[in-house]
Design a protein around this motif. Sequence first.
Motif, mmCIF file in Angstrom:
data_model
loop_
_atom_site.group_PDB
_atom_site.id
_atom_site.type_symbol
_atom_site.label_atom_id
_atom_site.label_comp_id
_atom_site.label_asym_id
_atom_site.label_seq_id
_atom_site.Cartn_x
_atom_site.Cartn_y
_atom_site.Cartn_z
ATOM 1 N N LYS A 274 95.354 108.727 58.911
ATOM 2 C CA LYS A 274 95.137 109.479 57.924
ATOM 3 C C LYS A 274 96.513 109.756 56.927
ATOM 4 O O LYS A 274 96.708 109.843 55.904
ATOM 5 C CB LYS A 274 94.506 110.953 58.458
ATOM 6 C CG LYS A 274 93.015 110.950 58.796
ATOM 7 C CD LYS A 274 92.525 112.420 59.305
ATOM 8 C CE LYS A 274 91.053 112.159 59.678
ATOM 9 N NZ LYS A 274 90.835 113.537 60.030
ATOM 10 N N LEU A 277 97.151 106.808 54.932
ATOM 11 C CA LEU A 277 96.344 106.561 53.768
ATOM 12 C C LEU A 277 96.739 107.642 52.818
ATOM 13 O O LEU A 277 96.766 107.287 51.529
ATOM 14 C CB LEU A 277 94.848 106.790 54.313
ATOM 15 C CG LEU A 277 94.272 105.698 54.953
ATOM 16 C CD1 LEU A 277 92.675 105.978 55.481
ATOM 17 C CD2 LEU A 277 93.789 104.448 54.097
ATOM 18 N N TYR A 285 92.770 108.770 48.506
ATOM 19 C CA TYR A 285 92.520 109.495 49.902
ATOM 20 C C TYR A 285 92.128 110.829 49.347
ATOM 21 O O TYR A 285 91.385 111.634 50.123
ATOM 22 C CB TYR A 285 93.338 109.225 50.594
ATOM 23 C CG TYR A 285 93.176 109.608 52.312
ATOM 24 C CD1 TYR A 285 91.946 108.776 52.672
ATOM 25 C CD2 TYR A 285 93.597 110.727 53.003
ATOM 26 C CE1 TYR A 285 91.612 109.123 53.754
ATOM 27 C CE2 TYR A 285 92.888 110.779 54.212
ATOM 28 C CZ TYR A 285 92.075 110.164 54.849
ATOM 29 O OH TYR A 285 91.457 110.353 56.081
ATOM 30 N N VAL A 288 88.496 111.185 48.667
ATOM 31 C CA VAL A 288 87.673 111.139 50.014
ATOM 32 C C VAL A 288 87.726 112.285 50.740
ATOM 33 O O VAL A 288 86.543 112.656 51.064
ATOM 34 C CB VAL A 288 88.463 109.986 51.112
ATOM 35 C CG1 VAL A 288 88.034 110.066 52.438
ATOM 36 C CG2 VAL A 288 88.485 108.543 50.633
ATOM 37 N N SER A 292 83.911 114.372 51.273
ATOM 38 C CA SER A 292 83.548 114.654 52.489
ATOM 39 C C SER A 292 83.485 116.274 52.432
ATOM 40 O O SER A 292 82.457 116.674 53.084
ATOM 41 C CB SER A 292 84.812 114.257 53.580
ATOM 42 O OG SER A 292 84.635 114.997 54.696
ATOM 43 N N TRP A 300 85.083 109.819 58.047
ATOM 44 C CA TRP A 300 85.243 108.137 58.255
ATOM 45 C C TRP A 300 84.190 107.488 57.203
ATOM 46 O O TRP A 300 84.197 106.301 56.890
ATOM 47 C CB TRP A 300 85.269 107.743 59.705
ATOM 48 C CG TRP A 300 84.279 108.305 60.415
ATOM 49 C CD1 TRP A 300 82.981 107.634 60.865
ATOM 50 C CD2 TRP A 300 84.181 109.616 61.360
ATOM 51 N NE1 TRP A 300 82.400 108.397 61.598
ATOM 52 C CE2 TRP A 300 82.826 109.537 61.744
ATOM 53 C CE3 TRP A 300 84.718 110.714 61.154
ATOM 54 C CZ2 TRP A 300 82.496 110.657 62.575
ATOM 55 C CZ3 TRP A 300 84.432 111.778 61.842
ATOM 56 C CH2 TRP A 300 83.178 111.881 62.646
ATOM 57 N N GLU A 303 85.272 107.455 54.053
ATOM 58 C CA GLU A 303 86.418 106.561 53.718
ATOM 59 C C GLU A 303 85.977 104.885 53.585
ATOM 60 O O GLU A 303 86.455 104.229 52.923
ATOM 61 C CB GLU A 303 87.442 106.437 55.026
ATOM 62 C CG GLU A 303 88.353 107.808 55.354
ATOM 63 C CD GLU A 303 88.830 107.910 56.447
ATOM 64 O OE1 GLU A 303 89.904 108.718 56.661
ATOM 65 O OE2 GLU A 303 88.556 107.551 57.630
ATOM 66 N N LYS A 304 85.013 104.665 54.357
ATOM 67 C CA LYS A 304 84.350 103.333 54.452
ATOM 68 C C LYS A 304 83.563 102.933 53.158
ATOM 69 O O LYS A 304 83.829 101.792 52.444
ATOM 70 C CB LYS A 304 83.270 103.261 55.516
ATOM 71 C CG LYS A 304 82.854 101.680 55.946
ATOM 72 C CD LYS A 304 84.088 101.117 56.690
ATOM 73 C CE LYS A 304 83.578 99.693 57.013
ATOM 74 N NZ LYS A 304 84.854 99.084 57.903
ATOM 75 N N LEU A 307 87.107 103.424 50.423
ATOM 76 C CA LEU A 307 88.319 102.443 50.732
ATOM 77 C C LEU A 307 87.889 101.170 51.271
ATOM 78 O O LEU A 307 88.817 100.123 51.411
ATOM 79 C CB LEU A 307 89.401 103.329 51.439
ATOM 80 C CG LEU A 307 89.959 104.784 51.222
ATOM 81 C CD1 LEU A 307 90.800 105.175 52.137
ATOM 82 C CD2 LEU A 307 90.454 104.309 49.896
ATOM 83 N N THR A 310 88.403 102.604 57.457
ATOM 84 C CA THR A 310 88.546 104.106 57.968
ATOM 85 C C THR A 310 89.965 104.083 58.427
ATOM 86 O O THR A 310 90.685 103.268 58.721
ATOM 87 C CB THR A 310 87.454 104.261 59.127
ATOM 88 O OG1 THR A 310 88.050 103.663 60.422
ATOM 89 C CG2 THR A 310 86.146 103.920 58.855
ATOM 90 N N HIS A 311 90.370 105.777 58.642
ATOM 91 C CA HIS A 311 91.593 106.004 59.029
ATOM 92 C C HIS A 311 91.891 105.467 60.429
ATOM 93 O O HIS A 311 92.832 105.073 61.070
ATOM 94 C CB HIS A 311 91.745 107.548 59.199
ATOM 95 C CG HIS A 311 90.910 108.333 59.964
ATOM 96 N ND1 HIS A 311 89.645 108.608 59.644
ATOM 97 C CD2 HIS A 311 91.045 108.571 61.293
ATOM 98 C CE1 HIS A 311 89.164 109.277 60.582
ATOM 99 N NE2 HIS A 311 89.915 109.419 61.544
#
Length: 411
Positions: A274, A277, A285, A288, A292, A300, A303-304, A307, A310-311
Motif C-alpha cells: 500500500k 502504490l 490508488y 482504488v 472501496s 484488494w 486494486e486488481k 491496477l 494487489t498491494h
Amino acid sequence: MSKSHIMFVDDEVKVLEGLQRMLRPYRKEWDMTFTESGYKAMELLETTPVDVLVTDIRMPGMSGSELLAAVKERYPRIVRIVLSGHSDLECIVQSVLPAHQYLSKPCKPEVLKDVIEQALRVAHLVEDDTLRALISNMDALPVLPKLYQEISAELSKDEPSLETVAEIIGKDVGMSAEVLKLVNSSFFGFARHIGSVRQAVTMLGVNIIQSLVLTVHVFSVFDTEKSPFISFKGLWEHSIRTSNLARRICTADKCDRELADNACIAGMLHDIGKLVLVSTCSEQYNEVLRTSREKNRRVWDVEKEILGTTHAEVGAYLMGLWGMPDSVIEAIAFHHAPISPLSSYRPLTAVHVANVLDHKHCVIHENYVVPDMDMDYLGNIGVADHLPEWERTTKDYLEDLEDGGEQDSAG
C-alpha cells in the motif's frame, strides 16, 4: 520460453573469468554477458535486454554506484545487485539507494544463483511493465513525518541512544524494511538471518544509521495530504499489531525461533505494498481507496480491477527484489488468500490469522470489509481448532494496549 539475461560487470578480468567458470553450469538456464566497465555495460544495454545486472562497486571510469544509478534511471525494471569485495561504510553508503541487494566477494555460486533466481521468480507477481518499473525505481519507502523528525533529532545528538533509535525505527514500516534489508545483506556476513529490528539496529551501529538517515536520506517523508482516503497512522499501527500478534500466535503454537522471526517480519511488512502504490501511483490508488470505501468492497478486489495487481503482490515483489526470505515473501503475497496446497505451518499461517483477527477487533473505518479467515486452509494444515486460543491471544494483547501498554517494535 526465452531465457533470462544476466549481465556481470567487473573491472578485473580474472574476476570475470572466474564468474564465467563458476556459472558455466547455468548456461542452459540463463544467457550471460560479462563486461569489464560501466561504460561498456551501458553501451550493451542499448541493444541487449537484460533482466539482472550484477556489478562491482569500485571501478575506474564509471564506478559501480554510478552505473547502478544510470541503470536505475534508464532501465528501471532491471534488478540491480552489488557484488563487491569492499564492505566498508563508504561502499555501503554509495550503493544503498541504487541497489536492490548487496553480495560480498567471494560469493559461492549457489548463493549467487539463489539471489538471482529469487529476483527473477518474483517478477510474475507484477506483470505490468510500467508499474514494475515504478516499483523497482523507488528511492525510499515513505515514513511518517513525526517519526522522521524523531529519528533525525536523536541521530543529530552528540551521543545518540541505540535503544531510542531502535524504538523509533521499530514503529515505522518503511524504516524497518530498509534496516532489515541492509543488515541481512552479505556485506556484513552474519551467520543467520536477522529477524528483529532491535537486533538489526544494534548490529549496524550508530555510524551506519546516521549515514543512512542524515547523509544518504534513505528515508523519504511522505506528504500525507496526497492521499485523503488512507490513514497512515492507522496503517502503521495495524502493521505493528499484526507483527506482534503473528509472533504471539507462533509462541502459542510452539513454533521455532526462525519461523516466529519471519512471521514477525512478514506481519510488519504485509501491507507495505500500500505504501508503494500510494507513493508510485497516488492518483490511481486514491481512486482504488475511494471506490472501496464508497461501494463497501474489499480493497484488494478493487486494486486488481483498477491496477491489475494487489498491494499484497506489489509488496511481495519489492521484498523479493530486496532479498527477503522466501517464507516472508510468501506470507506477504498470500496473506489474504493462503494457497491451499501448502500443507505445513509457516509464517503465512500466523500472518493470515493475525491480519484477520486484528481487522476483526480494530475497525479502520465503518465501511471497511473485514477479510475472511480461510478455514479450509487452516483445516488443511491441521490447525483450525487453534482458533479459540488465537482469539484469546488477540484479546489479551489488545487489552494490554488499552491499559496503556506500548505498541511493541518488531522485535
